[in-house]
Design a protein around this motif. Structure first.
Motif, PDB file in Angstrom:
ATOM      1  N   ILE A 107     -13.892  -4.182  -1.610  1.00 21.63           N
ATOM      2  CA  ILE A 107     -13.348  -3.104  -1.436  1.00 21.63           C
ATOM      3  C   ILE A 107     -14.302  -1.938  -1.396  1.00 21.63           C
ATOM      4  N   THR A 108     -13.746  -0.745  -0.871  1.00 19.01           N
ATOM      5  CA  THR A 108     -14.833   0.516  -0.805  1.00 19.01           C
ATOM      6  C   THR A 108     -14.692   1.193  -2.089  1.00 19.01           C
TER       7      THR A 108
ATOM      8  N   SER B  23     -13.822  -6.209  -7.822  1.00 22.19           N
ATOM      9  CA  SER B  23     -13.716  -6.566  -6.255  1.00 22.19           C
ATOM     10  C   SER B  23     -14.725  -5.773  -5.657  1.00 22.19           C
ATOM     11  N   TYR B  24     -14.918  -4.257  -6.199  1.00 23.67           N
ATOM     12  CA  TYR B  24     -15.829  -3.430  -5.596  1.00 23.67           C
ATOM     13  C   TYR B  24     -17.187  -4.132  -5.812  1.00 23.67           C
TER      14      TYR B  24
ATOM     15  N   GLU C 260       0.902  -1.154  -0.027  1.00 26.67           N
ATOM     16  CA  GLU C 260      -0.060  -0.015   0.079  1.00 26.67           C
ATOM     17  C   GLU C 260       0.782   1.324   0.052  1.00 26.67           C
TER      18      GLU C 260
ATOM     19  N   LEU D 130      -8.904  -7.977  -4.944  1.00 28.88           N
ATOM     20  CA  LEU D 130      -8.437  -7.101  -3.873  1.00 28.88           C
ATOM     21  C   LEU D 130      -9.450  -7.005  -2.786  1.00 28.88           C
ATOM     22  N   GLU D 131      -8.815  -7.345  -1.563  1.00 24.15           N
ATOM     23  CA  GLU D 131      -9.679  -7.100  -0.279  1.00 24.15           C
ATOM     24  C   GLU D 131      -9.241  -5.653   0.302  1.00 24.15           C
ATOM     25  N   LYS D 132      -7.986  -5.172  -0.188  1.00 22.19           N
ATOM     26  CA  LYS D 132      -8.000  -3.578   0.323  1.00 22.19           C
ATOM     27  C   LYS D 132      -6.810  -3.149  -0.669  1.00 22.19           C
ATOM     28  N   ILE D 133      -6.545  -1.982  -0.736  1.00 20.44           N
ATOM     29  CA  ILE D 133      -5.182  -1.532  -1.671  1.00 20.44           C
ATOM     30  C   ILE D 133      -4.027  -2.028  -0.892  1.00 20.44           C
TER      31      ILE D 133
ATOM     32  N   ARG E 113      -3.376  -5.311  -0.764  1.00 23.60           N
ATOM     33  CA  ARG E 113      -3.550  -6.665  -0.293  1.00 23.60           C
ATOM     34  C   ARG E 113      -4.422  -7.541  -1.123  1.00 23.60           C
TER      35      ARG E 113
ATOM     36  N   GLU F 269     -11.614   3.238  -2.441  1.00 23.04           N
ATOM     37  CA  GLU F 269     -10.526   2.611  -2.907  1.00 23.04           C
ATOM     38  C   GLU F 269     -10.588   2.215  -4.278  1.00 23.04           C
TER      39      GLU F 269
ATOM     40  N   THR G  75     -10.625  -4.820 -10.427  1.00 20.40           N
ATOM     41  CA  THR G  75     -10.584  -3.846  -9.139  1.00 20.40           C
ATOM     42  C   THR G  75     -12.118  -3.358  -9.153  1.00 20.40           C
TER      43      THR G  75
END
Length: 383
Positions: free
Chosen positions: A299-300, A293-294, A208, A348-351, A353, A303, A290
């Motif tokens: 992810i938010t 993933s959202y 990150e 992605l589960e977060k930026i 990761r 993100e 990405t």
């Protein structure tokens, strides 16, 4: 009688990634020192035609360098100039010329085949070196951002066949990789930009802080400032080496985190007849996965917008006509086949990761394509 005799053994690899400037400058002994051995080795150079055109003095510089350091190695033949880009992997003519040269010039396992060029040429020459004499020592000199920070770093070599990317290939680490920043100065803007997609990729799945660094330096990177680019390349190279040193460097399993964004990218490249650069396709593929993933709730929205904003700010498109739903879903099936039957996709589960999944929702992929097309056309705002 049934009997099994078994032995387990490991083979250590020493993998050097080197950074220098003006590698063929007569006052730079770095390459000569790398080649020098008790028995003076032969060296055979293969040059990407695009590099030869951009650096018309390169062949003479190699010859002059070999003369200056003739105590260290033997230049066994004229450097071979071959077409660059994906054509070098699609047309077996180039590959065969490298293999033929090993026979014609007596290039053995104590010799070196040194490839200078972009990732496609490095892949092709690496494959030719790996299957000649069951492995001629190979040195890569990548000349693009993409090859210096990604494709030139790995242990994979290959050519395209049956309409599929890298269908024929090997896992064979090079003897060394030499990154010379001087080659980057003559790149077209499109090629300068293209390689940065792979930096976005490794940042998103592994680091990150690196992603934040890219956001902070986006203007300097876009303006072709060399120092930030050197930092980006070295950081990517380190993460690739760390990955290679991990539990599955030769991809015996189905886990391929460094292929984040690539399942769609490979299909888009093929559909465009390779009009779309690999890095350009990867940028879109990253945007797609990405966005998926959202939509999957992983992810938010904030993100998601940070990711697609960085991609757009670096000058990438987020949508091309080749991002076709039906064809892309077929590409997902081909990617599953390439992995050996079990689908493994990094999302992605977060930026910073990545996480592996083993199935994709086709309807959600189509929604992600529509969302990416909208992002391509609009100004992005965080919620």
């Amino acid at each position: 009688m049934n009997k099994i005799i078994e032995q387990t053994f490991s083979v250590p690899f020493r993998y050097q990634v080197c950074f220098t400037e003006s590698v063929f400058g007569e006052g730079n002994p770095f390459l000569a020192q790398l080649l020098k051995a008790e028995k003076k080795p032969k060296a055979f150079f293969v040059i990407d035609s695009g590099v030869a055109d951009a650096h018309p003095a390169l062949v003479n510089a190699i010859k002059a360098y070999a003369k200056t350091y003739e105590d260290s190695f033997i230049l066994c033949a004229e450097p071979l100039i071959l077409p660059g880009g994906e054509i070098s992997k699609n047309d077996e003519t180039s590959f065969k010329k490298v293999v033929d040269a090993t026979h014609i010039h007596g290039i053995d396992r104590h010799s070196y085949i040194i490839a200078i060029g972009g990732g496609a040429v490095l892949d092709m020459v690496g494959f030719a070196a790996a299957i000649s004499h069951r492995g001629v020592r190979h040195i890569r000199i990548p000349t693009t951002v993409l090859s210096q920070n990604d494709s030139g770093m790995g242990v994979k070599n290959g050519i395209n066949a049956y309409g599929k990317k890298n269908y024929l290939g090997t896992f064979a680490p090079p003897f060394a990789v030499i990154n010379d920043s001087e080659f980057l100065k003559t790149l077209e803007d499109r090629d300068w930009r293209s390689g940065m997609s792979e930096a976005i990729k490794v940042a998103l799945i592994k680091d990150e802080d690196f992603f934040c660094w890219m956001e902070k330096h986006v203007e300097q990177l876009s303006a072709r400032e060399m120092e930030p680019m050197k930092t980006l390349i070295i950081r990517c190279a380190q993460m690739h080496l760390d990955h290679i040193a991990g539990k599955d460097p030769f991809e015996s399993g189905s886990s391929r985190p460094l292929d984040f964004g690539h399942w769609a990218a490979h299909k888009m490249e093929h559909l465009s007849g390779y009009r779309i650069r690999h890095g350009e396709a990867v940028a879109i593929g990253i945007g797609l996965d990405t966005t998926y993933s959202y939509l999957k709730g992983m992810i938010t929205h904030k993100e998601l917008i940070r990711v697609v904003t960085l991609i757009k700010s670096l000058g990438f498109a987020l949508y091309v006509p080749e991002l076709n739903g039906e064809a892309l879903l077929k590409g997902l099936g081909e990617f599953r086949e390439h992995l050996g039957g079990e689908l493994t996709i990094t999302l992605l589960e977060k930026i910073g990761r990545g996480v592996e999944v083993h199935e994709m929702d086709n309807n959600l992929i189509l929604k992600a394509i529509d969302q990416l097309k909208a992002f391509h056309q609009e100004t992005l705002v965080e919620n």
